[in-house]
Design an enzyme around this catalytic site. Structure first.
Site, PDB file in Angstrom:
ATOM      1  N   ARG A  76     -10.414   9.721   2.050  1.00 44.62           N
ATOM      2  CA  ARG A  76     -10.410  10.522   3.521  1.00 44.62           C
ATOM      3  C   ARG A  76     -11.441  11.761   3.801  1.00 44.62           C
ATOM      4  O   ARG A  76     -11.822  11.925   4.794  1.00 44.62           O
ATOM      5  CB  ARG A  76      -8.957  10.977   3.613  1.00 44.62           C
ATOM      6  CG  ARG A  76      -8.101  10.116   3.634  1.00 44.62           C
ATOM      7  CD  ARG A  76      -6.576  10.605   4.011  1.00 44.62           C
ATOM      8  NE  ARG A  76      -5.383   9.328   3.514  1.00 44.62           N
ATOM      9  CZ  ARG A  76      -4.128   9.775   3.518  1.00 44.62           C
ATOM     10  NH1 ARG A  76      -3.696  11.082   3.695  1.00 44.62           N
ATOM     11  NH2 ARG A  76      -3.281   8.611   3.287  1.00 44.62           N
ATOM     12  N   GLU A  95       7.375  -7.045   0.676  1.00 42.15           N
ATOM     13  CA  GLU A  95       6.050  -6.742   1.656  1.00 42.15           C
ATOM     14  C   GLU A  95       5.265  -8.116   1.368  1.00 42.15           C
ATOM     15  O   GLU A  95       4.706  -8.729   2.436  1.00 42.15           O
ATOM     16  CB  GLU A  95       5.358  -5.549   1.246  1.00 42.15           C
ATOM     17  CG  GLU A  95       6.115  -4.188   1.631  1.00 42.15           C
ATOM     18  CD  GLU A  95       5.943  -4.043   3.291  1.00 42.15           C
ATOM     19  OE1 GLU A  95       5.194  -4.841   3.781  1.00 42.15           O
ATOM     20  OE2 GLU A  95       6.271  -2.947   3.807  1.00 42.15           O
ATOM     21  N   LYS A 100       0.820  -1.181   0.023  1.00 42.52           N
ATOM     22  CA  LYS A 100       0.090  -0.110   0.053  1.00 42.52           C
ATOM     23  C   LYS A 100       0.912   1.283   0.173  1.00 42.52           C
ATOM     24  O   LYS A 100       1.875   1.584   0.843  1.00 42.52           O
ATOM     25  CB  LYS A 100      -1.161  -0.014   1.233  1.00 42.52           C
ATOM     26  CG  LYS A 100      -1.682   1.287   1.195  1.00 42.52           C
ATOM     27  CD  LYS A 100      -2.560   1.173   2.669  1.00 42.52           C
ATOM     28  CE  LYS A 100      -3.468   2.439   2.576  1.00 42.52           C
ATOM     29  NZ  LYS A 100      -4.509   2.406   3.774  1.00 42.52           N
ATOM     30  N   LYS A 124      -2.409  -1.350  -3.865  1.00 39.07           N
ATOM     31  CA  LYS A 124      -3.056  -0.180  -3.693  1.00 39.07           C
ATOM     32  C   LYS A 124      -2.363   1.084  -3.587  1.00 39.07           C
ATOM     33  O   LYS A 124      -1.239   1.064  -3.173  1.00 39.07           O
ATOM     34  CB  LYS A 124      -3.753  -0.382  -2.303  1.00 39.07           C
ATOM     35  CG  LYS A 124      -4.833   0.732  -2.051  1.00 39.07           C
ATOM     36  CD  LYS A 124      -5.352   0.837  -0.731  1.00 39.07           C
ATOM     37  CE  LYS A 124      -6.064   1.807  -0.259  1.00 39.07           C
ATOM     38  NZ  LYS A 124      -6.578   1.873   1.028  1.00 39.07           N
ATOM     39  N   TYR A 143     -15.645   1.253  -6.605  1.00 36.09           N
ATOM     40  CA  TYR A 143     -16.671   1.964  -6.284  1.00 36.09           C
ATOM     41  C   TYR A 143     -17.561   1.825  -7.589  1.00 36.09           C
ATOM     42  O   TYR A 143     -18.673   2.143  -7.050  1.00 36.09           O
ATOM     43  CB  TYR A 143     -16.204   3.503  -5.841  1.00 36.09           C
ATOM     44  CG  TYR A 143     -15.521   3.601  -4.741  1.00 36.09           C
ATOM     45  CD1 TYR A 143     -15.928   3.529  -3.455  1.00 36.09           C
ATOM     46  CD2 TYR A 143     -14.025   3.647  -4.957  1.00 36.09           C
ATOM     47  CE1 TYR A 143     -15.241   3.432  -2.287  1.00 36.09           C
ATOM     48  CE2 TYR A 143     -13.351   3.922  -3.769  1.00 36.09           C
ATOM     49  CZ  TYR A 143     -13.658   3.665  -2.605  1.00 36.09           C
ATOM     50  OH  TYR A 143     -12.894   3.707  -1.591  1.00 36.09           O
TER      51      TYR A 143
HETATM   52  C1  PBG Z   1      -7.383   3.429   5.726  1.00 37.09           C
HETATM   53  C2  PBG Z   1      -7.463   3.399   4.234  1.00 37.09           C
HETATM   54  C3  PBG Z   1      -7.297   4.202   3.244  1.00 37.09           C
HETATM   55  C4  PBG Z   1      -8.178   3.665   2.197  1.00 37.09           C
HETATM   56  C5  PBG Z   1      -8.460   2.341   2.604  1.00 37.09           C
HETATM   57  N1  PBG Z   1      -8.288   2.284   3.927  1.00 37.09           N
HETATM   58  C6  PBG Z   1      -6.625   5.517   3.151  1.00 37.09           C
HETATM   59  C7  PBG Z   1      -5.647   5.839   3.903  1.00 37.09           C
HETATM   60  O1  PBG Z   1      -4.784   4.937   4.165  1.00 37.09           O
HETATM   61  O2  PBG Z   1      -5.223   7.103   4.167  1.00 37.09           O
HETATM   62  C8  PBG Z   1      -8.069   4.414   0.841  1.00 37.09           C
HETATM   63  C9  PBG Z   1      -9.143   3.859  -0.059  1.00 37.09           C
HETATM   64  C10 PBG Z   1      -9.586   4.843  -0.981  1.00 37.09           C
HETATM   65  O3  PBG Z   1      -8.920   6.018  -1.333  1.00 37.09           O
HETATM   66  O4  PBG Z   1     -10.446   4.435  -1.934  1.00 37.09           O
HETATM   67  N2  PBG Z   1      -6.364   2.738   6.412  1.00 37.09           N
END
Ligand code: PBG
Length: 334
Positions: A210, A239, A200, A254, A319
């Site tokens: 957010r 990882e 990630k 991600k 989404y």
């Molecule tokens: C939180 C989390 C995030 C997303 C999924 N889980 C945001 C972040 O790490 O700040 C992002 C998902 C998205 O942007 O659609 N741990």
């Protein structure tokens, strides 16, 4: 590989008719590949729009079943649940994450009752619950790894107790997969799966998410000491390897589209179920261009999703899941 030469070989022959194009298609997107992320808020009788994600809504629990029904009807295999926590329930250590009656646990019980065959994926990370917006706890100004991992293991067990089928740690702490696996097994949840957000990245593309959860306003600083540097690909393989050694059943990359090279490398190297998250910023980017009339909606959505399959992904968190499932149903109906 033997290849003929022009003019004996004409690549366009196989593209000549729709039926040959169908026959030679190398990858296929189906409803089985889709995971739908859902945003939930506390309260009653409320559906609220997310300004930076047109078409995506946050719903209260009394509206959750109706909100989910189309996804269940279309055969989407699983949902990823994201709760918004009111500011007054946030604290520095994210204690609400271990509350057995918190929003995600209530949602899990409700959805398991209403839709027993729908898979439920629970996000494990502290950022929805911490007043500083970080995914772990802060000690002396840094996110403390091992202490955060212990809290995340309790959060995961709490979710599994409520009926969450797949724990998806998105926090990027070291060693959390092993610790969570151990905690789940100790609590009798040996069938609860682990989908690790293994690679990630510290990405600008999470901005709209957010906004959706109000975690951006809360966030102090950035997440670069735990999320990965977008410059790195080899590191993603390490990882993933570590998470697999610790017991991850599935891994995730991600964001999605800017990191398709990583999806491809992980899939080739490890041959394990590999998922990609088409994150909020990717969604918003596409929708913004679609709304301006710059992109064709249906085609852009499906092309953005088949790219993940071509890269080697087993499935995609998107989404667009419900809309894509409808488009695929129409395609299959001819
Ligand atoms: C939180 C989390 C995030 C997303 C999924 N889980 C945001 C972040 O790490 O700040 C992002 C998902 C998205 O942007 O659609 N741990």
């Amino acid at each position: 590989m033997t290849v003929g030469r022009f003019p004996a070989t004409r690549m366009r022959r196989n593209r000549h008719d729709a039926w040959t194009r169908r026959l030679v298609a190398e990858t296929r997107l189906s409803v089985d590949d889709l995971i739908w992320p859902i945003f939930m808020i506390e309260g009653d009788a409320t559906t609220s729009d997310i300004a930076s994600m047109p078409g995506v809504q946050r719903v209260t629990l009394d509206r959750l079943a109706a909100h989910i029904a189309p996804a269940a009807r279309l055969g989407i295999p699983a949902l990823a649940l994201f709760p918004a926590t009111p500011a007054e329930k946030k604290d520095p250590d994210g204690t609400e994450s271990a509350n057995p009656d918190n929003l995600i646990c209530q949602a899990a019980r409700l959805l398991k009752r209403e839709f027993p065959d729908l898979g439920l994926i629970g996000d494990v990370a502290l950022d929805p619950y911490t007043s500083h917006g970080h995914d772990g706890v802060l000690r002396d100004g840094t996110v403390a790894n091992d202490e955060s991992v212990a809290i995340l293991a309790r959060q995961a067990t709490n979710q599994a107790n409520a009926g969450i089928d797949v724990i998806a740690p998105s926090d990027m702490m070291d060693g959390r997969i092993g610790a969570i696996r151990e905690a789940l097994d100790a609590a009798g949840h040996e069938h609860t799966r682990l989908m690790s957000y293994a690679a990630k990245y510290a990405s600008a593309f999470y901005g709209p998410f957010r906004d959706a959860l109000g975690s951006e306003a809360a966030l102090k600083g950035d997440k670069k000491t735990y999320q990965m540097d977008p410059a790195n690909g080899d590191e993603a393989l390490r990882e993933v390897e570590l998470d697999l050694l610790e017991g991850a059943d599935m891994v995730m990359i991600k964001p999605g589209m800017p990191y398709l090279d990583v999806v491809r490398r992980v899939h080739e190297r490890f041959a394990v179920p590999t998922f990609a998250y088409q994150v909020s910023g990717e969604y918003s980017m596409l929708v913004a261009a679609i709304e301006r009339g710059w992109l064709d909606r249906d085609r852009a959505i499906l092309e953005s999703l088949i790219a993940f399959k071509r890269a080697g992904a087993s499935g995609v968190l998107t989404y667009f899941a419900v809309e894509a499932a409808r488009l695929l149903r129409e395609r299959d109906a001819g």
